[in-house]
Scaffold this active site. Structure first.
Site, PDB file in Angstrom:
ATOM      1  N   ARG A 123       0.809  -1.132  -0.199  1.00 25.50           N
ATOM      2  CA  ARG A 123       0.152   0.021  -0.185  1.00 25.50           C
ATOM      3  C   ARG A 123       0.900   1.236  -0.052  1.00 25.50           C
ATOM      4  O   ARG A 123       0.441   2.288   0.659  1.00 25.50           O
ATOM      5  CB  ARG A 123      -0.882  -0.008   1.292  1.00 25.50           C
ATOM      6  CG  ARG A 123      -2.091  -1.335   1.331  1.00 25.50           C
ATOM      7  CD  ARG A 123      -2.883  -0.847  -0.038  1.00 25.50           C
ATOM      8  NE  ARG A 123      -3.770  -2.005  -0.195  1.00 25.50           N
ATOM      9  CZ  ARG A 123      -3.593  -3.322  -0.901  1.00 25.50           C
ATOM     10  NH1 ARG A 123      -2.583  -3.599  -1.380  1.00 25.50           N
ATOM     11  NH2 ARG A 123      -4.340  -4.431  -0.646  1.00 25.50           N
TER      12      ARG A 123
ATOM     13  N   SER B 160     -10.618   1.522   2.715  1.00 25.07           N
ATOM     14  CA  SER B 160      -9.744   1.064   3.996  1.00 25.07           C
ATOM     15  C   SER B 160      -9.147   2.003   4.603  1.00 25.07           C
ATOM     16  O   SER B 160      -8.308   2.905   4.013  1.00 25.07           O
ATOM     17  CB  SER B 160      -9.237  -0.187   3.642  1.00 25.07           C
ATOM     18  OG  SER B 160     -10.133  -1.232   3.146  1.00 25.07           O
TER      19      SER B 160
ATOM     20  N   GLU C  66      -3.602   4.260   5.092  1.00 28.45           N
ATOM     21  CA  GLU C  66      -3.327   4.101   3.929  1.00 28.45           C
ATOM     22  C   GLU C  66      -4.173   5.066   2.937  1.00 28.45           C
ATOM     23  O   GLU C  66      -3.719   5.091   1.824  1.00 28.45           O
ATOM     24  CB  GLU C  66      -3.438   2.725   3.446  1.00 28.45           C
ATOM     25  CG  GLU C  66      -4.993   2.258   3.443  1.00 28.45           C
ATOM     26  CD  GLU C  66      -5.351   0.752   2.750  1.00 28.45           C
ATOM     27  OE1 GLU C  66      -5.822   0.890   1.548  1.00 28.45           O
ATOM     28  OE2 GLU C  66      -4.874  -0.177   3.450  1.00 28.45           O
TER      29      GLU C  66
END
Length: 272
Positions: A150, A197, A267
């Site tokens: 990521r 996320s 992230e």
């Protein structure tokens, strides 16, 4: 009041939508020359932006895009919507089904080294073309790794991803894989407006499990909440604000460190 991200928080954003590379280049050089405050976003996924942000927003969703099948690679514009690319390229026999359903543009996927189903886009990239602050395009080859989980080096360099050469990944039963992956995502992910996320998984434990163990699954501040369906996703229940989501992020980080000694790392991109 307008919304420019997948989270759907509304503000009086000053948004510029270039449609051609020359328009983008002219705007980019002008803002840098005049030291105008700005941020660049694609589809607006994995991005949390403050409604009170007082700079310009260069949003890339109206840029022209295409792909070319070359002798040794597939060259794709960074402005290509990710899922559209997957669906278009599979008709030519190439398998990027692991990216299907991921929102945003290919450039954003490269920037975040997006992925799913134990794969990520970085491992499929040969090189990336990157517009730097001087208005020149630099080609970054992936022989010296540009990516980790990521993460891409482009998070640490000022500029804009313009395009990339991807490996020609052939496959069989690609249509079935696409349908399966979309169904898995449908069952796993919330239908609400969401940032995506929030935290990276670490090597020992997945971020959603940490949030669940902190009893934050479903926890909300005003209209922002950690999803009951997937605890690592912050959703918008109606009129969520930047400050609501930001408070949730800080709360989870503080509690994870206090209770487990785990440092949760975002992230997503946060534009304040």
């Amino acid at each position: 009041m307008n919304s420019i991200t997948t989270f759907g928080n509304k503000g009086n954003f000053n948004v510029i939508y270039p449609t051609t590379y020359q328009e983008l280049l002219d705007i980019y050089l002008d803002y840098n020359k005049k030291k105008i405050k700005y941020a660049v976003i694609g589809g607006g996924s994995n991005t949390l932006i403050n409604e009170e942000y007082n700079g310009k927003i260069i949003k890339l969703t109206k840029m022209k895009y295409n792909y070319q099948i070359l002798s040794d690679s597939i060259y794709v514009s960074a402005f290509y919507p990710t899922t559209n690319f997957v669906l278009d390229i599979y008709k030519k026999g190439y398998d990027y089904s692991f990216l299907v359903g991921i929102p945003g543009l290919i450039g954003g996927a490269i920037f975040n080294n997006a992925g799913a189903f134990e794969k990520n886009i970085g491992e499929h990239i040969l090189y990336v073309d990157f517009l730097n602050k001087a208005g020149k395009i630099t080609r970054f080859y992936n022989d010296n790794p540009l990516f980790s989980y990521r993460y891409s080096i482009f998070k640490d360099i000022e500029g804009i991803i313009i395009g990339a050469a991807l490996k020609k990944v052939c496959g069989i039963n690609i249509e079935e894989k696409i349908k399966r992956n979309l169904e898995i995502r449908r069952k796993k992910l919330p239908n609400n407006l969401s940032i995506g996320s929030i935290f990276k998984n670490n090597q020992l434990v997945k971020a959603w499990r940490v949030i669940s163990e902190l009893n934050l699954r479903g926890y909300q501040i005003n209209d922002a909440a950690f999803s009951n369906k997937h605890a690592n996703i912050i959703i918008n229940l109606g009129d969520a604000k930047f400050k609501d989501a930001y408070k949730l992020i800080r709360l989870a980080k503080e509690k994870a460190m206090e209770k487990f000694g785990i440092k949760l790392e975002e992230e997503i991109s946060i534009i304040e």
